[in-house]
Design a protein around this motif. Structure first.
Motif, PDB file in Angstrom:
ATOM      1  N   SER A  17       0.677  -1.579  -0.066  1.00 15.32           N
ATOM      2  CA  SER A  17       0.083  -0.138   0.242  1.00 15.32           C
ATOM      3  C   SER A  17       0.786   0.845  -0.060  1.00 15.32           C
ATOM      4  O   SER A  17       1.792   1.225   0.577  1.00 15.32           O
ATOM      5  CB  SER A  17      -0.874   0.416   1.411  1.00 15.32           C
ATOM      6  OG  SER A  17      -1.363  -1.088   1.028  1.00 15.32           O
ATOM      7  N   LEU A  18       0.634   2.394  -0.322  1.00 12.19           N
ATOM      8  CA  LEU A  18       1.094   3.005  -0.366  1.00 12.19           C
ATOM      9  C   LEU A  18      -0.212   4.370  -0.602  1.00 12.19           C
ATOM     10  O   LEU A  18      -1.239   4.786  -0.601  1.00 12.19           O
ATOM     11  CB  LEU A  18       1.175   3.944  -1.804  1.00 12.19           C
ATOM     12  CG  LEU A  18       3.131   3.769  -2.073  1.00 12.19           C
ATOM     13  CD1 LEU A  18       3.872   3.681  -3.209  1.00 12.19           C
ATOM     14  CD2 LEU A  18       3.881   3.666  -0.773  1.00 12.19           C
ATOM     15  N   ARG A  19       0.557   5.667   0.380  1.00 10.69           N
ATOM     16  CA  ARG A  19      -0.776   6.935   0.323  1.00 10.69           C
ATOM     17  C   ARG A  19      -0.337   7.873  -0.817  1.00 10.69           C
ATOM     18  O   ARG A  19       0.544   8.578   0.008  1.00 10.69           O
ATOM     19  CB  ARG A  19      -1.685   7.215   2.118  1.00 10.69           C
ATOM     20  CG  ARG A  19      -1.855   8.266   1.589  1.00 10.69           C
ATOM     21  CD  ARG A  19      -2.562   8.402   3.554  1.00 10.69           C
ATOM     22  NE  ARG A  19      -3.825  10.024   3.641  1.00 10.69           N
ATOM     23  CZ  ARG A  19      -3.832  10.250   4.625  1.00 10.69           C
ATOM     24  NH1 ARG A  19      -3.245  10.387   5.195  1.00 10.69           N
ATOM     25  NH2 ARG A  19      -5.422  10.844   4.343  1.00 10.69           N
ATOM     26  N   LEU A  20      -1.328   8.270  -1.366  1.00  9.02           N
ATOM     27  CA  LEU A  20      -0.323  10.066  -1.491  1.00  9.02           C
ATOM     28  C   LEU A  20      -1.214  10.551  -1.276  1.00  9.02           C
ATOM     29  O   LEU A  20      -2.556  10.677  -1.349  1.00  9.02           O
ATOM     30  CB  LEU A  20      -0.603   9.906  -3.413  1.00  9.02           C
ATOM     31  CG  LEU A  20      -0.058   8.618  -4.314  1.00  9.02           C
ATOM     32  CD1 LEU A  20      -0.456   9.159  -5.875  1.00  9.02           C
ATOM     33  CD2 LEU A  20       1.210   8.408  -3.815  1.00  9.02           C
ATOM     34  N   SER A  21      -0.422  12.126  -1.556  1.00 10.46           N
ATOM     35  CA  SER A  21      -1.791  13.500  -0.848  1.00 10.46           C
ATOM     36  C   SER A  21      -0.505  14.717  -1.967  1.00 10.46           C
ATOM     37  O   SER A  21       0.125  15.081  -2.591  1.00 10.46           O
ATOM     38  CB  SER A  21      -0.421  14.068  -0.009  1.00 10.46           C
ATOM     39  OG  SER A  21      -0.661  12.423   1.707  1.00 10.46           O
ATOM     40  N   MET A  82      -3.496   3.988  -1.389  1.00 11.51           N
ATOM     41  CA  MET A  82      -3.461   3.132  -2.807  1.00 11.51           C
ATOM     42  C   MET A  82      -3.703   1.430  -2.299  1.00 11.51           C
ATOM     43  O   MET A  82      -2.266   0.979  -1.085  1.00 11.51           O
ATOM     44  CB  MET A  82      -2.826   3.191  -3.667  1.00 11.51           C
ATOM     45  CG  MET A  82      -2.529   4.546  -4.314  1.00 11.51           C
ATOM     46  SD  MET A  82      -1.357   4.775  -5.881  1.00 11.51           S
ATOM     47  CE  MET A  82      -0.122   4.997  -5.007  1.00 11.51           C
ATOM     48  N   ASN A  83      -4.467   0.339  -2.714  1.00  6.69           N
ATOM     49  CA  ASN A  83      -3.487  -0.887  -1.748  1.00  6.69           C
ATOM     50  C   ASN A  83      -3.862  -2.250  -2.414  1.00  6.69           C
ATOM     51  O   ASN A  83      -4.443  -1.763  -3.777  1.00  6.69           O
ATOM     52  CB  ASN A  83      -4.977  -0.993  -0.590  1.00  6.69           C
ATOM     53  CG  ASN A  83      -4.999  -0.335   0.166  1.00  6.69           C
ATOM     54  OD1 ASN A  83      -4.662   0.670   1.226  1.00  6.69           O
ATOM     55  ND2 ASN A  83      -6.810  -0.202   0.802  1.00  6.69           N
ATOM     56  N   ASP A  89       0.784  -0.551 -11.954  1.00  2.00           N
ATOM     57  CA  ASP A  89       0.476  -0.043 -11.115  1.00  2.00           C
ATOM     58  C   ASP A  89       0.973   1.701 -11.431  1.00  2.00           C
ATOM     59  O   ASP A  89       1.253   2.965 -10.970  1.00  2.00           O
ATOM     60  CB  ASP A  89      -0.300   0.139  -9.581  1.00  2.00           C
ATOM     61  CG  ASP A  89      -2.373  -0.862  -9.239  1.00  2.00           C
ATOM     62  OD1 ASP A  89      -1.621  -1.535  -8.292  1.00  2.00           O
ATOM     63  OD2 ASP A  89      -2.531   0.057 -10.387  1.00  2.00           O
ATOM     64  N   THR A  90       2.605   0.671 -11.546  1.00  2.13           N
ATOM     65  CA  THR A  90       3.625   1.515 -11.787  1.00  2.13           C
ATOM     66  C   THR A  90       3.496   2.648 -12.942  1.00  2.13           C
ATOM     67  O   THR A  90       3.094   2.075 -13.906  1.00  2.13           O
ATOM     68  CB  THR A  90       4.758   0.716 -11.916  1.00  2.13           C
ATOM     69  OG1 THR A  90       4.872  -0.763 -11.025  1.00  2.13           O
ATOM     70  CG2 THR A  90       5.633   2.029 -12.321  1.00  2.13           C
ATOM     71  N   ALA A  91       4.271   3.718 -11.983  1.00  2.53           N
ATOM     72  CA  ALA A  91       3.081   5.629 -13.092  1.00  2.53           C
ATOM     73  C   ALA A  91       4.061   6.199 -13.137  1.00  2.53           C
ATOM     74  O   ALA A  91       4.208   6.578 -11.059  1.00  2.53           O
ATOM     75  CB  ALA A  91       1.880   5.532 -13.539  1.00  2.53           C
ATOM     76  N   VAL A  92       3.918   7.137 -13.160  1.00  2.00           N
ATOM     77  CA  VAL A  92       3.619   9.067 -12.525  1.00  2.00           C
ATOM     78  C   VAL A  92       2.708   9.215 -12.257  1.00  2.00           C
ATOM     79  O   VAL A  92       1.803   9.168 -13.435  1.00  2.00           O
ATOM     80  CB  VAL A  92       4.133  10.294 -13.600  1.00  2.00           C
ATOM     81  CG1 VAL A  92       4.884  11.356 -12.449  1.00  2.00           C
ATOM     82  CG2 VAL A  92       5.974   9.775 -14.175  1.00  2.00           C
TER      83      VAL A  92
END
Length: 118
Positions: A17-21, A82-83, A89-92
């Motif tokens: 998981s990641l969390r974008l802000s 993002m879980n 899902d790899t991208a900018v």
């Protein structure tokens, strides 16, 4: 002028998981839409998730059920949780803000790299 500052990208293993802000600052009078798009080399930028002023959300088909968008109106900030991340899902990831539904201005952030790999 409006500035969008993204954070939270990085390298994560598949299933992680990641969390974008994305924090918006500057001359912000109204926000109609705020959200996330992503792009890989050689492909068009695609919708990930957006949240509209009334609170409704829209997700790209490939992320439904795995990603969640939310916002903090007081901070003019939108988040993307993002879980169950996959290598595809790899991208900018780019943050986007639209000020009005009609004759609104559109702003983009500088992008943050998300890499899903073991």
């Amino acid at each position: 002028q409006v500035q969008l500052v993204e954070s939270g990208g990085g390298l994560v293993q598949p299933g992680g998981s990641l969390r974008l802000s994305c924090a918006a600052s500057g001359s912000i009078l109204t926000i109609y839409v705020m959200g996330w798009y992503r792009q890989v080399p050689g492909k068009q930028r695609e919708l990930v998730a957006v949240i509209i002023s009334g609170g409704s959300t829209n997700y790209g088909d490939s992320v439904k059920g795995r990603f969640t968008i939310s916002r903090d109106n007081a901070k003019n900030t939108v988040y993307l949780q993002m879980n169950s991340l996959k290598p595809e899902d790899t991208a900018v990831y780019y943050c986007k803000l639209v000020t009005r539904v009609v004759h609104g201005a559109t702003y983009w952030g500088q992008g943050t790299q998300v890499t899903v790999s073991s």
